[in-house]
Design an enzyme around this catalytic site. Structure first.
Site, PDB file in Angstrom:
ATOM      1  N   GLY A  25       3.355  53.100  64.613  1.00 35.68           N
ATOM      2  CA  GLY A  25       4.719  53.604  64.758  1.00 35.68           C
ATOM      3  C   GLY A  25       4.727  54.898  65.548  1.00 35.68           C
ATOM      4  N   THR A  27       5.659  57.897  64.670  1.00 33.78           N
ATOM      5  CA  THR A  27       5.143  59.074  63.955  1.00 33.78           C
ATOM      6  C   THR A  27       3.613  59.098  64.050  1.00 33.78           C
ATOM      7  OG1 THR A  27       6.984  58.733  62.428  1.00 33.78           O
ATOM      8  CG2 THR A  27       5.334  60.367  61.799  1.00 33.78           C
ATOM      9  N   GLY A  80       3.180  55.736  58.657  1.00 31.21           N
ATOM     10  CA  GLY A  80       4.610  56.027  58.569  1.00 31.21           C
ATOM     11  C   GLY A  80       5.266  55.014  57.643  1.00 31.21           C
ATOM     12  N   ALA A  81       6.578  55.074  57.549  1.00 35.73           N
ATOM     13  CA  ALA A  81       7.328  54.091  56.754  1.00 35.73           C
ATOM     14  C   ALA A  81       8.768  54.093  57.248  1.00 35.73           C
ATOM     15  CB  ALA A  81       7.273  54.440  55.266  1.00 35.73           C
ATOM     16  N   GLU A 101      -1.586  47.235  58.420  1.00 35.91           N
ATOM     17  CA  GLU A 101      -1.292  48.506  57.731  1.00 35.91           C
ATOM     18  C   GLU A 101      -1.566  48.372  56.239  1.00 35.91           C
ATOM     19  OE1 GLU A 101       2.266  50.375  60.502  1.00 35.91           O
ATOM     20  OE2 GLU A 101       2.790  48.942  58.948  1.00 35.91           O
TER      21      GLU A 101
HETATM   22  C1  5RP Z   1       5.201  49.655  61.638  1.00 34.11           C
HETATM   23  C2  5RP Z   1       5.600  50.542  60.510  1.00 34.11           C
HETATM   24  C3  5RP Z   1       5.891  51.960  60.834  1.00 34.11           C
HETATM   25  O1  5RP Z   1       5.069  52.765  60.074  1.00 34.11           O
HETATM   26  C4  5RP Z   1       7.339  52.255  60.518  1.00 34.11           C
HETATM   27  O2  5RP Z   1       8.141  51.335  61.223  1.00 34.11           O
HETATM   28  C5  5RP Z   1       7.720  53.692  60.887  1.00 34.11           C
HETATM   29  O3  5RP Z   1       7.718  53.838  62.276  1.00 34.11           O
HETATM   30  P1  5RP Z   1       8.224  55.167  62.986  1.00 34.11           P
HETATM   31  O4  5RP Z   1       7.202  56.225  62.711  1.00 34.11           O
HETATM   32  O5  5RP Z   1       8.299  54.779  64.450  1.00 34.11           O
HETATM   33  O6  5RP Z   1       9.579  55.509  62.425  1.00 34.11           O
HETATM   34  O7  5RP Z   1       5.676  50.150  59.370  1.00 34.11           O
HETATM   35  O8  5RP Z   1       4.937  48.358  61.189  1.00 34.11           O
END
Ligand code: 5RP
Length: 223
Positions: A25, A27, A80-81, A101
């Site tokens: 992601g 982040t 991230g999440a 992940e």
């Molecule tokens: C990818 C994920 C990412 O961790 C989640 O989508 C967060 O992404 P970002 O940091 O772009 O907001 O689960 O499968």
């Protein structure tokens, strides 16, 4: 920038000699960039997606990359999440990388999740669908089974840059499921009882995770 503040805080937890799981992601791309500035980042890195692998190579960390099978442990994983509850149940997979992940996050000695404050929610899902990675051949069957058993709608995730479905790093399809009401943590296991389901974006088994949250003022605190 909030992602940079989160990345810097997480980088303080990385010590020489560690084997570090890298989530996926935007982040985590920022975390990789910050990690590359450490002098020297004497660590091994296990990426959970081609996207993160590319980010690490572009940041000059290519020599530190290892596939999961080539290491005997993950000391710390940073990920991230999309949504996080007070009980530390996570919704992940907007980027489609939730299978790898989850393997890495659940295996890690320490799990650190980086989120902006807007991602804190009462229940999951609040703003995002629940992604379900499925064996391609079974996608319609699984979608129907989920809708019949749990309600809501499950749609095949389509690719905006090519014709047809999004194909994950594992060669699978993704269903984006919009349940009629919030899901409970037990669904993480129940969904996997449907033949054809590979993994979902419900992460409920790392309540010990350190959740680092960036508030609007840029200050980072632990949930
Ligand atoms: C990818 C994920 C990412 O961790 C989640 O989508 C967060 O992404 P970002 O940091 O772009 O907001 O689960 O499968």
């Amino acid at each position: 920038m909030l992602k940079t503040a989160l990345a810097r805080e997480a980088a303080r937890l990385i010590k020489s000699g560690m084997i570090v799981g890298l989530g996926s992601g935007t982040t985590i791309r920022e975390f990789v960039r910050v990690l590359a500035e450490l002098d020297p980042p004497d660590v091994l890195l296990v990426p959970t997606s081609i996207d993160t692998e590319m980010a690490a190579i572009e940041a000059g960390l290519g020599d530190a990359l290892r596939p999961l099978w080539a290491v005997d442990r993950i000391d710390i994983a940073v990920d991230g999440a999309d949504e996080v509850t007070q009980e530390k149940v996570l919704l992940k997979g907007r980027g489609g990388a939730m299978l790898r992940e989850k393997v890495v996050d659940y295996a890690a000695g320490t799990l650190v999740i980086l989120v902006e404050g807007r991602k804190l929610v009462k229940h999951i899902p609040e703003r995002n669908p629940v992604p379900i990675e499925v064996v391609p051949w079974a996608w319609r069957h699984v979608a129907r089974a989920v809708e019949v058993k749990y309600g809501g709608t499950a749609r095949l995730r389509r690719d905006s840059a090519k014709l047809g479905p999004v194909i994950t790093d594992n060669g699978n399809f993704i269903l984006d499921w919009h349940p009629a009401s919030p899901v409970n943590a037990a669904l993480e296991d129940e969904l996997k009882l449907i033949p054809g389901v590979v993994e979902s974006g419900i992460f409920s088994k790392r309540r010990d995770a350190t959740i680092l949250v960036a508030g609007e003022d840029g200050r980072v605190y632990a949930l």
